[in-house]
Design a protein around this motif. Structure first.
Motif, PDB file in Angstrom:
ATOM      1  N   TYR A   1      36.462  33.725 -50.460  1.00  0.00           N
ATOM      2  CA  TYR A   1      35.610  32.915 -49.589  1.00  0.00           C
ATOM      3  C   TYR A   1      34.169  33.271 -49.917  1.00  0.00           C
ATOM      4  CZ  TYR A   1      39.981  32.181 -47.133  1.00  0.00           C
ATOM      5  OH  TYR A   1      41.276  31.847 -46.837  1.00  0.00           O
ATOM      6  N   TYR A   2      33.330  32.253 -50.153  1.00  0.00           N
ATOM      7  CA  TYR A   2      31.987  32.468 -50.690  1.00  0.00           C
ATOM      8  C   TYR A   2      30.903  32.309 -49.628  1.00  0.00           C
ATOM      9  CZ  TYR A   2      34.882  31.691 -54.746  1.00  0.00           C
ATOM     10  OH  TYR A   2      35.897  31.751 -55.657  1.00  0.00           O
TER      11      TYR A   2
ATOM     12  N   GLN B   1      39.886  31.526 -37.431  1.00  0.00           N
ATOM     13  CA  GLN B   1      38.918  31.021 -36.465  1.00  0.00           C
ATOM     14  C   GLN B   1      37.485  30.977 -36.988  1.00  0.00           C
ATOM     15  OE1 GLN B   1      39.245  32.923 -32.669  1.00  0.00           O
ATOM     16  NE2 GLN B   1      37.649  31.694 -31.725  1.00  0.00           N
ATOM     17  N   TYR B   2      37.075  31.983 -37.769  1.00  0.00           N
ATOM     18  CA  TYR B   2      35.661  32.101 -38.123  1.00  0.00           C
ATOM     19  C   TYR B   2      35.327  31.901 -39.602  1.00  0.00           C
ATOM     20  CZ  TYR B   2      35.265  34.023 -33.458  1.00  0.00           C
ATOM     21  OH  TYR B   2      35.322  34.206 -32.097  1.00  0.00           O
ATOM     22  N   ILE B   3      36.314  31.962 -40.489  1.00  0.00           N
ATOM     23  CA  ILE B   3      36.002  31.946 -41.913  1.00  0.00           C
ATOM     24  C   ILE B   3      36.657  30.782 -42.655  1.00  0.00           C
ATOM     25  CG2 ILE B   3      36.206  33.258 -44.074  1.00  0.00           C
ATOM     26  CD1 ILE B   3      35.986  35.805 -42.304  1.00  0.00           C
ATOM     27  N   LYS B   4      37.935  30.558 -42.406  1.00  0.00           N
ATOM     28  CA  LYS B   4      38.734  29.631 -43.208  1.00  0.00           C
ATOM     29  C   LYS B   4      38.110  28.248 -43.366  1.00  0.00           C
ATOM     30  CE  LYS B   4      43.603  29.497 -44.085  1.00  0.00           C
ATOM     31  NZ  LYS B   4      44.924  29.714 -43.534  1.00  0.00           N
ATOM     32  N   ASN B   5      37.668  27.631 -42.306  1.00  0.00           N
ATOM     33  CA  ASN B   5      37.120  26.279 -42.392  1.00  0.00           C
ATOM     34  C   ASN B   5      35.591  26.253 -42.393  1.00  0.00           C
ATOM     35  OD1 ASN B   5      39.680  24.987 -42.430  1.00  0.00           O
ATOM     36  ND2 ASN B   5      39.861  25.390 -40.244  1.00  0.00           N
TER      37      ASN B   5
END
Length: 70
Positions: free
Chosen positions: A35-36, A58-62
């Motif tokens: 994840y960048y 919740q905080y990173i994936k999307n």
């Protein structure tokens, strides 16, 4: 990238590169994603979260661009 083994029902290990703000996550199924542009404080928070999988979702994936690297 060096990753730390963690206790999770879905994630095997997590690593972070400060210079590129890249978060690397290895799942129990063997897949590895990067994840960048993830700020250091989010890495610190996921490592301290009681549910790392839930935090990731919740905080990173999307919220950050990512690619599968393994």
């Amino acid at each position: 990238m060096e990753r730390d083994q963690i206790a999770s029902s879905n994630i095997r290990s997590i690593g972070y590169d400060i210079a590129t703000q890249t978060l690397e996550v290895e799942f129990l199924n063997g897949r590895v994603y990067q994840y960048y542009g993830v700020p250091r404080n989010l890495f610190d928070q996921i490592m301290g979260a009681s549910s790392k999988g839930q935090f990731l979702h919740q905080y990173i994936k999307n919220a950050y661009p990512y690619s599968r690297v393994g």
